[in-house]
Design a protein around this motif. Structure first.
Motif, PDB file in Angstrom:
ATOM      1  N   GLU A  60       0.777  -1.103   0.041  1.00 52.63           N
ATOM      2  CA  GLU A  60       0.021   0.143  -0.065  1.00 52.63           C
ATOM      3  C   GLU A  60       0.848   1.265   0.037  1.00 52.63           C
ATOM      4  OE1 GLU A  60      -3.268   0.856  -0.024  1.00 52.63           O
ATOM      5  OE2 GLU A  60      -3.817  -1.417  -0.442  1.00 52.63           O
ATOM      6  N   THR A  61       0.662   2.442  -0.842  1.00 49.25           N
ATOM      7  CA  THR A  61       1.340   3.437  -1.093  1.00 49.25           C
ATOM      8  C   THR A  61       0.522   4.444  -1.475  1.00 49.25           C
ATOM      9  OG1 THR A  61       3.481   4.081  -1.911  1.00 49.25           O
ATOM     10  CG2 THR A  61       2.180   2.885  -3.375  1.00 49.25           C
ATOM     11  N   GLN A  62       1.406   5.728  -1.883  1.00 50.67           N
ATOM     12  CA  GLN A  62       0.725   6.716  -2.493  1.00 50.67           C
ATOM     13  C   GLN A  62       1.503   7.480  -3.603  1.00 50.67           C
ATOM     14  OE1 GLN A  62      -0.045   9.679   0.775  1.00 50.67           O
ATOM     15  NE2 GLN A  62       2.411   9.792   1.133  1.00 50.67           N
ATOM     16  N   ILE A  63       0.712   8.250  -4.348  1.00 45.64           N
ATOM     17  CA  ILE A  63       1.731   8.941  -5.257  1.00 45.64           C
ATOM     18  C   ILE A  63       1.580  10.579  -4.606  1.00 45.64           C
ATOM     19  CG2 ILE A  63       1.927  10.038  -7.520  1.00 45.64           C
ATOM     20  CD1 ILE A  63       0.555   7.592  -8.597  1.00 45.64           C
ATOM     21  N   SER A  92      -2.393  16.272  -1.320  1.00 41.61           N
ATOM     22  CA  SER A  92      -1.743  16.410  -2.856  1.00 41.61           C
ATOM     23  C   SER A  92      -1.347  14.997  -3.240  1.00 41.61           C
ATOM     24  CB  SER A  92      -0.604  17.347  -2.854  1.00 41.61           C
ATOM     25  OG  SER A  92       0.390  16.930  -1.965  1.00 41.61           O
ATOM     26  N   ALA A  93      -1.614  13.885  -2.233  1.00 44.74           N
ATOM     27  CA  ALA A  93      -1.216  12.520  -2.570  1.00 44.74           C
ATOM     28  C   ALA A  93      -2.417  11.935  -3.031  1.00 44.74           C
ATOM     29  CB  ALA A  93      -0.523  11.920  -1.551  1.00 44.74           C
ATOM     30  N   LEU A  94      -2.328  10.971  -4.012  1.00 40.68           N
ATOM     31  CA  LEU A  94      -3.453   9.970  -4.362  1.00 40.68           C
ATOM     32  C   LEU A  94      -3.018   8.578  -3.751  1.00 40.68           C
ATOM     33  CD1 LEU A  94      -5.625   9.216  -6.154  1.00 40.68           C
ATOM     34  CD2 LEU A  94      -4.126   8.469  -7.932  1.00 40.68           C
ATOM     35  N   ASP A  95      -3.903   8.254  -2.926  1.00 49.81           N
ATOM     36  CA  ASP A  95      -3.847   7.011  -2.253  1.00 49.81           C
ATOM     37  C   ASP A  95      -5.257   6.220  -2.183  1.00 49.81           C
ATOM     38  OD1 ASP A  95      -5.284   8.300  -0.587  1.00 49.81           O
ATOM     39  OD2 ASP A  95      -3.842   8.651   1.091  1.00 49.81           O
ATOM     40  N   LYS A  96      -5.249   5.238  -1.277  1.00 52.38           N
ATOM     41  CA  LYS A  96      -6.596   4.513  -1.294  1.00 52.38           C
ATOM     42  C   LYS A  96      -7.741   5.152  -1.020  1.00 52.38           C
ATOM     43  CE  LYS A  96      -6.157   2.416   3.398  1.00 52.38           C
ATOM     44  NZ  LYS A  96      -5.682   1.003   4.170  1.00 52.38           N
ATOM     45  N   PHE A  97      -7.430   6.301  -0.328  1.00 56.93           N
ATOM     46  CA  PHE A  97      -8.717   7.182   0.195  1.00 56.93           C
ATOM     47  C   PHE A  97      -9.230   8.170  -0.947  1.00 56.93           C
ATOM     48  CE2 PHE A  97      -6.340   6.493   3.830  1.00 56.93           C
ATOM     49  CZ  PHE A  97      -7.355   5.644   4.493  1.00 56.93           C
TER      50      PHE A  97
END
Length: 128
Positions: free
Chosen positions: A33-36, A90-95
């Protein structure tokens, strides 16, 4: 002139020796699991749909991620462009969410991934 040639030769030898010492980059763990970060500021380079309930997303560093959605997202397999909603950060993640043809689709999981399979390989997998 010979002094300049010797200096250039020494510089070239030093740079070659320094390159031999550098360690290869560590492989990125897959499935974590991570984010951009900075996805809302040109952090996303490309995307490819995986049916109507998942997609691969590539960041500017050419790393791939796989997002699965909570359900089917109509129009995703044929979308030329989609929007990304980062939910106040500003991050894209599972939310986060994606927007396809005006419809919002919620991301369920967001993890590191290998690049998507080639289209020919996906077609073979569906046929078997």
């Amino acid at each position: 002139m010979k002094t300049l040639q010797r200096a250039l030769a020494a510089l070239a030898a030093a740079s070659m020796a320094g390159g031999a010492v550098a360690a290869p980059p560590k492989p990125r763990p897959i499935g974590m699991e991570t984010q951009i970060p900075f996805a809302d500021h040109r952090g996303i380079r490309d995307f490819q749909a995986d049916g109507d309930s998942a997609l691969w997303i590539q960041d500017q560093g050419r790393n791939w991620y796989r997002a699965t959605l909570f359900g089917p997202c109509p129009g995703l397999p044929y979308a030329i462009g989609i929007g990304f909603v980062t939910k106040g950060t500003s991050a894209l993640d599972k939310f986060g969410q994606i927007v396809v043809e005006g419809r919002t689709c919620q991301i369920e999981t967001f993890a590191t991934s290998n690049p998507p399979p080639r289209k020919a390989d996906r077609k073979k997998r569906k046929e078997s």
